[in-house]
Design a protein around this motif. Structure first.
Motif, PDB file in Angstrom:
ATOM      1  N   CYS A 142       0.818  -1.208   0.000  1.00  0.00           N
ATOM      2  CA  CYS A 142       0.000   0.000   0.000  1.00  0.00           C
ATOM      3  C   CYS A 142       0.856   1.263   0.000  1.00  0.00           C
ATOM      4  O   CYS A 142       2.030   1.249   0.345  1.00  0.00           O
ATOM      5  N   TYR A 151      -4.089   4.822   3.855  1.00  0.00           N
ATOM      6  CA  TYR A 151      -3.341   3.894   3.010  1.00  0.00           C
ATOM      7  C   TYR A 151      -4.289   3.097   2.123  1.00  0.00           C
ATOM      8  O   TYR A 151      -5.338   2.631   2.593  1.00  0.00           O
ATOM      9  N   ILE A 153      -4.375   0.007  -1.100  1.00  0.00           N
ATOM     10  CA  ILE A 153      -3.645  -1.022  -1.830  1.00  0.00           C
ATOM     11  C   ILE A 153      -3.271  -0.497  -3.215  1.00  0.00           C
ATOM     12  O   ILE A 153      -4.070   0.168  -3.874  1.00  0.00           O
TER      13      ILE A 153
END
Length: 255
Positions: A142, A151, A153
């Motif tokens: 991430c 955050y 992915i």
């Protein structure tokens, strides 16, 4: 808490790169280290120390002119330490068997499961069927979005953001779908600038499966931070800082 070693392969050579610099266009990346030894050399070192559960990562896309050379190197490492290392990079339900036959202990998947900005449950089930949950490792690497600090992915060799926000609850949910979670903290990956403690802290809450953190480890003090913040539950990888890859951190000291 365990040390999980790594072998990253780009353009047919073992390298350590700055993760956020990787680009498919021109097969380019900012390099910290380029090896003059084959991937099997490093796998044999890990085998001699019985360091199981590390990962071999193919950093070229399947469309790259270097992909076959990179795959050949990856397979040589897997063969040198059969059932000792996981393989990742361009893995899907069609080529999974090829890497298992080459000696991979498990298969690491991101882009095949997280597609078009979201999770593709059909592909997830297909991977589970192809390799079994006990050999499936989900890489939830991430990056942080500057506008909100959260955050998300990233896929396609860390170049594309998805809408999948990384939270402790999300990690726990994904842990139930596989044997293990691997997370590269891409913002600090390869920069030798220290770890991302927020990610380690989130990983420490996972109870469903083992978790491995990668990114930014510089020294034994950083490893101790992972131990404390990760509550002794978070495994770790050392890349550019390792003496095998031109760094100053001795593999014997880590062990």
């Amino acid at each position: 808490m365990e040390f999980r070693p790594c072998i990253d392969i780009h353009n047919g050579k073992v390298k350590q790169i700055v993760g956020s610099s990787l680009k498919d266009k021109g097969d380019s990346a900012s390099e910290n280290f380029v090896a003059d030894r084959p991937a099997s050399y490093y796998a044999e070192i890990y085998k001699s120390h019985n360091l199981k559960g590390g990962h071999v990562i193919l950093l070229n896309s399947k469309e790259s002119e270097y992909y076959e050379a990179t795959k050949k190197e990856a397979k040589s490492a897997l063969s040198a330490f059969r059932n000792g290392m996981q393989a990742g990079g361009g893995i899907d339900d069609q080529n999974a068997g090829e890497f298992l036959d080459a000696g991979a202990s498990g298969l690491i998947v991101t882009s095949f499961v997280f597609r078009d900005g979201k999770m593709d449950e059909k592909n997830l089930r297909s991977m589970q069927k192809a390799v079994g949950r006990e050999k499936l490792i989900l890489d939830l690497s991430c990056r942080r979005k500057e506008e909100n600090g959260d955050y998300f992915i990233v896929t396609d060799r860390w170049q594309k953001f998805t809408n999948m926000k990384v939270t402790p609850a999300f990690l726990e949910e994904m842990a139930g779908e596989c044997a293990e979670l691997l997370i590269h903290a891409v913002d600090v990956e390869g920069k030798n600038s220290g770890i991302d403690e927020r990610i380690v802290e989130m990983m420490s809450e996972v109870r469903e499966s083992p978790v491995t953190y990668a990114g930014g480890v510089r020294n034994l003090e950083d490893i101790e931070i992972i131990r404390k913040v990760g509550k002794g539950r978070v495994n770790f990888t050392v890349g550019s800082a390792l003496n095998l890859f031109g760094g100053k951190l001795d593999i014997e000291d880590i062990i």
